[in-house]
Enzyme design. Sequence first.
Site, PDB file in Angstrom:
ATOM      1  N   GLY A 282       0.819  -1.207   0.000  1.00  0.00           N
ATOM      2  CA  GLY A 282       0.000   0.000   0.000  1.00  0.00           C
ATOM      3  C   GLY A 282       0.853   1.258   0.000  1.00  0.00           C
ATOM      4  O   GLY A 282       1.931   1.298  -0.589  1.00  0.00           O
TER       5      GLY A 282
ATOM      6  N   HIS B 116       4.895   1.772  12.358  1.00  0.00           N
ATOM      7  CA  HIS B 116       4.084   2.391  13.407  1.00  0.00           C
ATOM      8  C   HIS B 116       4.047   1.397  14.559  1.00  0.00           C
ATOM      9  O   HIS B 116       3.937   0.187  14.340  1.00  0.00           O
ATOM     10  CB  HIS B 116       2.679   2.688  12.890  1.00  0.00           C
ATOM     11  CG  HIS B 116       1.755   3.307  13.896  1.00  0.00           C
ATOM     12  ND1 HIS B 116       2.183   4.251  14.816  1.00  0.00           N
ATOM     13  CD2 HIS B 116       0.428   3.128  14.133  1.00  0.00           C
ATOM     14  CE1 HIS B 116       1.152   4.621  15.567  1.00  0.00           C
ATOM     15  NE2 HIS B 116       0.081   3.951  15.179  1.00  0.00           N
TER      16      HIS B 116
END
Length: 333
Positions: free
Chosen positions: A26, A108
């Site tokens: 992505g 993250h």
Amino acid sequence: MAEIYYDNDVNLDILKGKTIGIIGYGSQGHAQAQNLRDSGLDVMVAEVEGTDNYKLAKKHGFEPLDAEELSAKADIISMLVPDEIQAKIYKKSVEPNLKEGNALLFSHGFNIRFKQIVPPDYVDVIMVAPKGPGHLVRSEYEKGGGVPNLVAVENDASGKALQFALAYSKGIGGTKGGAIKTTFSEETETDLFGEQVVLCGGVSALVKKAFEVLIEEGYQPEIAYFECMHELKLIVDLFYQGGLSYMRYSVSNTAEYGDFTRGERIISEETKKEMKKILSEVKDGSFAREWIAESAKGKPNLKRLEEKDKNHPIEVIGRQLRSMMDWIDDKVV
């Protein structure tokens, strides 16, 4: 002061002979995979066959695998799928294939910080988090530059975890902009806080409330839209270029005086207290538990809120006005 590493501080050779597996092609996945490959590293990607991202990976010259096959082959496994599906993919496809000497990499820290993923002690757990969207990570690399990265180590099984993280950062261009050392907790907590009180939640709510005030007082919605939404980009661009001082230097004296004398009446000490409450909800895991439960139910509340806001008057008038602005590539979702 933060520890910051640049190109000359980092040796890419530590990744030579290693296979880097990117799970998810992505926004970040496509950029990081291509940058690492262009840096001369061995890269493979995993995507779901038939999806748009799978087709994009093929177009970019990769032969996508499934996550299980990739995990069995890769030395460094980079988890670049959305937060809410990482744990499921990890449990099913990654965890059974982890070996001593592997490294798990994240962009993250959510799933590590809130223990949705608990890796074994014998693997490195590291973070390389670009401070920009994937398309910028890619375009800056292609120009010979790089978006600054955050790097962190949660578990150093190899004794070389920080070196691996820094080399990966260099491979995607991050050490050209600067790789800033942090922790998984600091990255996760500040990221969620910033999204909720400023970047997404705070700004969205401020814009809507200001628009509503003008409409309720009889002003035309077109004028309210320009003042409360459209012109915000001009101010944010000034922030981006030179901070608050440059913004105040650039606007009129009238605007600057209004800023100094009225701004803190809107964002008051009461607002600050609520910000601290939101931060505590991030730190104690309340928000994470809420979001995990919401995702597990199929995100009904999120979908309801999305649909509701699509019909807010500022969105309706905005769609009309943007259609008049040929210089804007209007995005309709």
